[in-house]
Design a protein around this motif. Structure first.
Motif, PDB file in Angstrom:
ATOM      1  N   HIS A 190     -21.391 -33.744 -25.575  1.00 51.17           N
ATOM      2  CA  HIS A 190     -21.994 -32.617 -26.294  1.00 51.17           C
ATOM      3  C   HIS A 190     -21.680 -32.785 -27.781  1.00 51.17           C
ATOM      4  O   HIS A 190     -20.571 -33.181 -28.132  1.00 51.17           O
ATOM      5  CB  HIS A 190     -21.414 -31.301 -25.772  1.00 51.17           C
ATOM      6  N   ALA A 205     -20.881 -30.689 -29.931  1.00 50.49           N
ATOM      7  CA  ALA A 205     -19.779 -29.825 -30.363  1.00 50.49           C
ATOM      8  C   ALA A 205     -18.432 -30.543 -30.273  1.00 50.49           C
ATOM      9  O   ALA A 205     -17.465 -30.128 -30.901  1.00 50.49           O
ATOM     10  CB  ALA A 205     -19.728 -28.560 -29.517  1.00 50.49           C
ATOM     11  N   ASP A 215     -21.825 -24.996 -26.226  1.00 48.37           N
ATOM     12  CA  ASP A 215     -22.951 -24.507 -27.026  1.00 48.37           C
ATOM     13  C   ASP A 215     -22.494 -23.406 -27.979  1.00 48.37           C
ATOM     14  O   ASP A 215     -22.892 -23.373 -29.145  1.00 48.37           O
ATOM     15  CB  ASP A 215     -24.066 -23.962 -26.120  1.00 48.37           C
ATOM     16  N   ARG A 216     -21.651 -22.498 -27.486  1.00 53.33           N
ATOM     17  CA  ARG A 216     -21.144 -21.404 -28.317  1.00 53.33           C
ATOM     18  C   ARG A 216     -20.292 -21.936 -29.470  1.00 53.33           C
ATOM     19  O   ARG A 216     -20.414 -21.501 -30.606  1.00 53.33           O
ATOM     20  CB  ARG A 216     -20.313 -20.439 -27.465  1.00 53.33           C
ATOM     21  N   HIS A 251     -20.511 -24.934 -30.818  1.00 54.50           N
ATOM     22  CA  HIS A 251     -21.401 -25.663 -31.729  1.00 54.50           C
ATOM     23  C   HIS A 251     -22.186 -24.683 -32.612  1.00 54.50           C
ATOM     24  O   HIS A 251     -22.392 -24.932 -33.797  1.00 54.50           O
ATOM     25  CB  HIS A 251     -22.347 -26.551 -30.906  1.00 54.50           C
ATOM     26  N   LYS A 252     -22.634 -23.588 -32.041  1.00 54.04           N
ATOM     27  CA  LYS A 252     -23.415 -22.596 -32.780  1.00 54.04           C
ATOM     28  C   LYS A 252     -22.539 -21.863 -33.803  1.00 54.04           C
ATOM     29  O   LYS A 252     -22.984 -21.565 -34.911  1.00 54.04           O
ATOM     30  CB  LYS A 252     -24.028 -21.590 -31.809  1.00 54.04           C
ATOM     31  N   ASP A 253     -21.296 -21.569 -33.446  1.00 56.41           N
ATOM     32  CA  ASP A 253     -20.408 -20.825 -34.349  1.00 56.41           C
ATOM     33  C   ASP A 253     -19.968 -21.641 -35.555  1.00 56.41           C
ATOM     34  O   ASP A 253     -19.640 -21.084 -36.587  1.00 56.41           O
ATOM     35  CB  ASP A 253     -19.172 -20.343 -33.587  1.00 56.41           C
ATOM     36  N   ASN A 254     -19.922 -22.950 -35.413  1.00 60.57           N
ATOM     37  CA  ASN A 254     -19.420 -23.777 -36.528  1.00 60.57           C
ATOM     38  C   ASN A 254     -20.489 -24.587 -37.122  1.00 60.57           C
ATOM     39  O   ASN A 254     -21.238 -25.202 -37.103  1.00 60.57           O
ATOM     40  CB  ASN A 254     -18.264 -24.647 -36.072  1.00 60.57           C
TER      41      ASN A 254
END
Length: 125
Positions: free
Chosen positions: A86, A88, A119-120, A122-125
């Motif tokens: 992934h 992330a 996924d969370r 990766h989206k937050d950073n």
């Protein structure tokens, strides 16, 4: 790919190669102490910035079963992470901490839970 190193079976060695684990008591305790967390029902991911290639380790607490069950859980989750990389995970130190039992049903649930947590992150950073 010219110059790419080939493995014993002729395959390229960089394809789905295992990630370097987070090593050393100091690095692990610092990550547990000050790393960010993403939690699900069966897993907690603890992460912080790390080397560009990323490092990943799987931890299964003693309370979750005997040594055979814990080692199997570690192997299954490590292999799942290796086969399903992934974005992330790049540039981060990551610890996957199993929270529920190390039986087969819990491992299957944990494997399905890893992707949304990554996924969370990766989206937050």
């Amino acid at each position: 790919m010219p110059g790419a190193k080939k493995g014993a079976n002729g395959s390229l060695s960089d394809r789905n190669s295992p990630r370097e684990p987070v090593r050393g008591r100091g690095a692990i305790s610092a990550l547990f102490r000050s790393g960010s967390r993403a939690s699900g029902e069966t897993l907690t991911l603890i992460y912080s910035p790390g080397p560009p290639s990323g490092r990943c380790s799987v931890f299964v607490p003693v309370r979750l079963g005997g040594p055979v069950a814990r080692n199997r859980a570690r192997r299954v989750l490590s292999e799942h992470i290796r086969v399903n990389p992934h974005p992330a995970m790049n540039g981060r130190d990551l610890i996957v901490l199993l929270k529920k039992s190390a039986d087969r049903a819990a491992l299957e649930k944990a494997k399905t839970e890893i992707r949304p947590l990554l996924d969370r992150i990766h989206k937050d950073n």
